[in-house]
Every structure is written in C-alpha cells, then in structure tokens.
Design a protein around this motif. Sequence first.
Motif, mmCIF file in Angstrom:
data_model
loop_
_atom_site.group_PDB
_atom_site.id
_atom_site.type_symbol
_atom_site.label_atom_id
_atom_site.label_comp_id
_atom_site.label_asym_id
_atom_site.label_seq_id
_atom_site.Cartn_x
_atom_site.Cartn_y
_atom_site.Cartn_z
ATOM 1 N N SER B 95 0.838 -1.202 0.000
ATOM 2 C CA SER B 95 0.000 0.000 0.000
ATOM 3 C C SER B 95 0.874 1.255 0.000
ATOM 4 N N ARG B 98 1.990 1.652 -3.512
ATOM 5 C CA ARG B 98 0.872 2.137 -4.346
ATOM 6 C C ARG B 98 0.528 3.595 -4.042
ATOM 7 N N PHE B 99 0.771 4.029 -2.789
ATOM 8 C CA PHE B 99 0.570 5.443 -2.462
ATOM 9 C C PHE B 99 1.420 6.306 -3.388
ATOM 10 N N TRP B 100 2.682 5.902 -3.617
ATOM 11 C CA TRP B 100 3.573 6.703 -4.468
ATOM 12 C C TRP B 100 3.258 6.513 -5.947
ATOM 13 N N LYS B 102 0.225 6.276 -7.002
ATOM 14 C CA LYS B 102 -0.912 7.199 -7.146
ATOM 15 C C LYS B 102 -0.434 8.649 -7.126
ATOM 16 N N PHE B 103 0.490 8.967 -6.247
ATOM 17 C CA PHE B 103 1.037 10.322 -6.179
ATOM 18 C C PHE B 103 1.652 10.698 -7.533
ATOM 19 N N GLU B 105 1.030 9.352 -10.493
ATOM 20 C CA GLU B 105 -0.006 9.457 -11.515
ATOM 21 C C GLU B 105 -0.748 10.791 -11.411
ATOM 22 N N ASP B 106 -0.974 11.247 -10.185
ATOM 23 C CA ASP B 106 -1.696 12.510 -9.989
ATOM 24 C C ASP B 106 -0.827 13.731 -10.265
ATOM 25 N N GLU B 139 9.477 13.093 1.579
ATOM 26 C CA GLU B 139 8.553 12.047 2.040
ATOM 27 C C GLU B 139 8.738 10.730 1.280
#
Lengths: 224, 224
Positions: B95, B98-100, B102-103, B105-106, B139
Amino acid sequence: MEIKEDLKLIGSFASPFVYRIIWALNLKGVEFEYVEEDILNKSQMLLKCNPVHKKVPVLIHRGKPIAESAVILEYIEETWPGVRCLLPKDPYERSAARFWVKFGEDKNRSCYMFFMTAGEKQVKAAREAREILSILESEGLKDKKYFGGSEVGMADLIFSWIPCFLDMLEEASGVKVMGESSEDFPRLKAWCQEFRDMDVVKNTKFHRQEMVAYYKRRRLMFIS
Amino acid sequence: MEIKEDLKLIGSFASPFVYRIIWALNLKGVEFEYVEEDILNKSQMLLKCNPVHKKVPVLIHRGKPIAESAVILEYIEETWPGVRCLLPKDPYERSAARFWVKFGEDKNRSCYMFFMTAGEKQVKAAREAREILSILESEGLKDKKYFGGSEVGMADLIFSWIPCFLDMLEEASGVKVMGESSEDFPRLKAWCQEFRDMDVVKNTKFHRQEMVAYYKRRRLMFIS
C-alpha cells in the motif's frame, strides 16, 4: 458474520471518498471504528497519518496508516481476500476494472468541478461533466452491468459519488448535470439505481440536509 | 531466461509512459514484440485498443488489449508474479508503494507542465515542479532507497521519467527544475543515478537528439 480487527477509519460525514471505504468494509463484513474528523480544523492524528495530502479517508490497521481511498481499496481487497471480492479473479478482467478505477480517479474531480465554480466557468464545467458521464455511459457500461464486471466492485465504489452524492452537489450548486429525462444516460441511471439498492448503501444514514448545507458553505469557499 | 508469450506493446519512441512498460517487462524477463505508433497519425489498431484515451502504451496479451501504463504494470505483476516482483510482498508495504504510484499518476503532469508552457505560466509551473520534487525528496525517499521499498518496483517505474527524460525536457524547454547543485534534492539525485545504473536502463538505446528535437516540436504545439 463480522470480522473483528484493530481497525480505525478517519473520515468526514460529507466526503464521498470516505463512503467508498465504509461500503467496501461493509461488503467485506469487516468491523471498524469510525473517527469523525473536522476537516476545517484538522487533528494531529490526521496530519501524522497523511502528511503528504492531509486528507481523509485514512485507514489505520493495527496502528499503521494507509491514505488515498483507491490505495485503501486495494489494501482491503488484499487483506480480506476471501470475502466478497472487489476485483474479478481473472487478470484481464481485473485490468479492465482497474482501467475504470484509474479513469474515475483522473476524471472525478473534473466531473464535479461544476460544484466548485460559478458563471461561465460553471457552464463549461457542467458541459465537461456531461462529456465524462457520456464516456461512462458509452464505454464504461457498454457490455456489462457494473464498472467492475459482473458485480459491484472497486470501480463501482470509485464512482459511488454519482448515485449517492451528485444530486446533493447539484442541489447545492443549482446546476443539473445528469439530466431529468430517462433518455439521458439510461445505463448510468440504471447502474445508479442498482448501486443505491445495495443493502450496505440502503443501510447508510445520510444526514441529507446537513450535507447539502455543508456543500453550500464549501461551494462559497471555492468560488470566492 | 526469457519467457515467450503472445505479447505486443504499442509504443512511441519518445513516450516516458512506454518505457515504464518496456523496463517492467525487461525486469521480468518477458519477451514481447514492440510496435512503434505514429502518435500524430494514430493507427486503427491503437484507436480500437484504447478507444477512451487513444494513447500509448497499450499492451496486447493473447489478443486482449490493456491500456494505461499504471494499469498495465499491475497486470504485468499479476500475470508474471514469480519473477522479480514489482511490488513488495507485505500488504502494508504494497500500500505504501501504491501510495507513491498514485502520487506520481496525480502529480507527474503538473511536474512536467513547465515543458508545455511559456512565460509567466512556465515560471509558475517550474516552481510547482520543484515543490513536487521536494515532496518526493522529503517524504517519498525519507526512509527508504526506492519509492517502491527495498528494490526498484512499480512506484520507481512511475517516476522513471525523472532520471531518464527530465533532462531532455529541460533542454527542449530551456528551463532547469532539478537544479545543478548536488545539495538540491540529494536523495532524489542518488535515486536517479541508481535507476539509470540498472542493466535494463543502461541497455536501452535512447535516440537522444531525435527525442529532444521531437520534444521541441511538441512544445511548440503546446504553447501555440
């Protein structure tokens, strides 16, 4: 049957992103403690758990925080895989479901931008929202009942703000994007009805008046 | 050892999104046929395989098309799981990776917006890019060598445009966002070097001059 876990969800009563997680956990039958966050006066716990975005939802499992609702959904699916799958079993069908998860993540904000704008910008945003809804209608639900495949899954949860919150955002902003006629977006409207008819959604107590009032206040903050 | 499959990748020589997939398949040791697409004159095959976005990359496995590079990466990981994992085994670490993803991708688009803008907009975009790079520095790489955990994985591939393409975008647009001094973004620069030192990347033949010339032409299209 409920699965008992050391599980906390930091949420906010008016956030569609939070309900994705509530409903996913409800579908899985996983018990959790819900902690309401005041997103206008954020708690130290939230800032510590999600230092990058400082946003709800955050899921805390056995003391470890997970942020971003789409990431949380993958975590829930992997952690409680046996019960009520949120993704199809077949890898190709999983990729098709994830395609719509990604589409939702990329487009949802544009889709509700009409709520955060006024005047000409709002007219343009409402038009863009309808273009996105048209793609959901023509491509997303082209050959299946749900975005996620043959049953409600991750992609449907990503779009759950459409059946459950869009009408409140429309009311708060005085603009209709979905259309009144049953000829507009027939597949999408049928899907919305199916989604709202699920037990986990029917059993959710929305404080509708409070939420619309809140969205109106938020809207004023956005457009000023 | 190469794994032989009925596998085609529709790509474009200058697309960072395509290289994510090339390197993922190379890391897995999966053979594929590469098909170059003219993205200024799109083929019927591309339009049929990715009707929603009409973009590369598209991976076609046993005749079935998968679009969106982040979705393709998940598919590759699930289809060839045994070889060189792209996600950690532990659900919580997955997870975090996947947080990174998503980061990235955004934020990736905002991060290279400086390349698609000019004048004041470009100054603002370059500042925003540096803010995003600062989050990756402070981060993303805070307590680990790679974004994906202890080895190069999905999140690192999502950010692979930084070590491998950023300098060309800077050259094509005449703006530096990464900074010359080794004191700027030290962790990120060390990660960039590690990434470029991987065999799969070192063995990639970039047509640098052609690519920069192409980016310059694209830039003119964006800013005009």
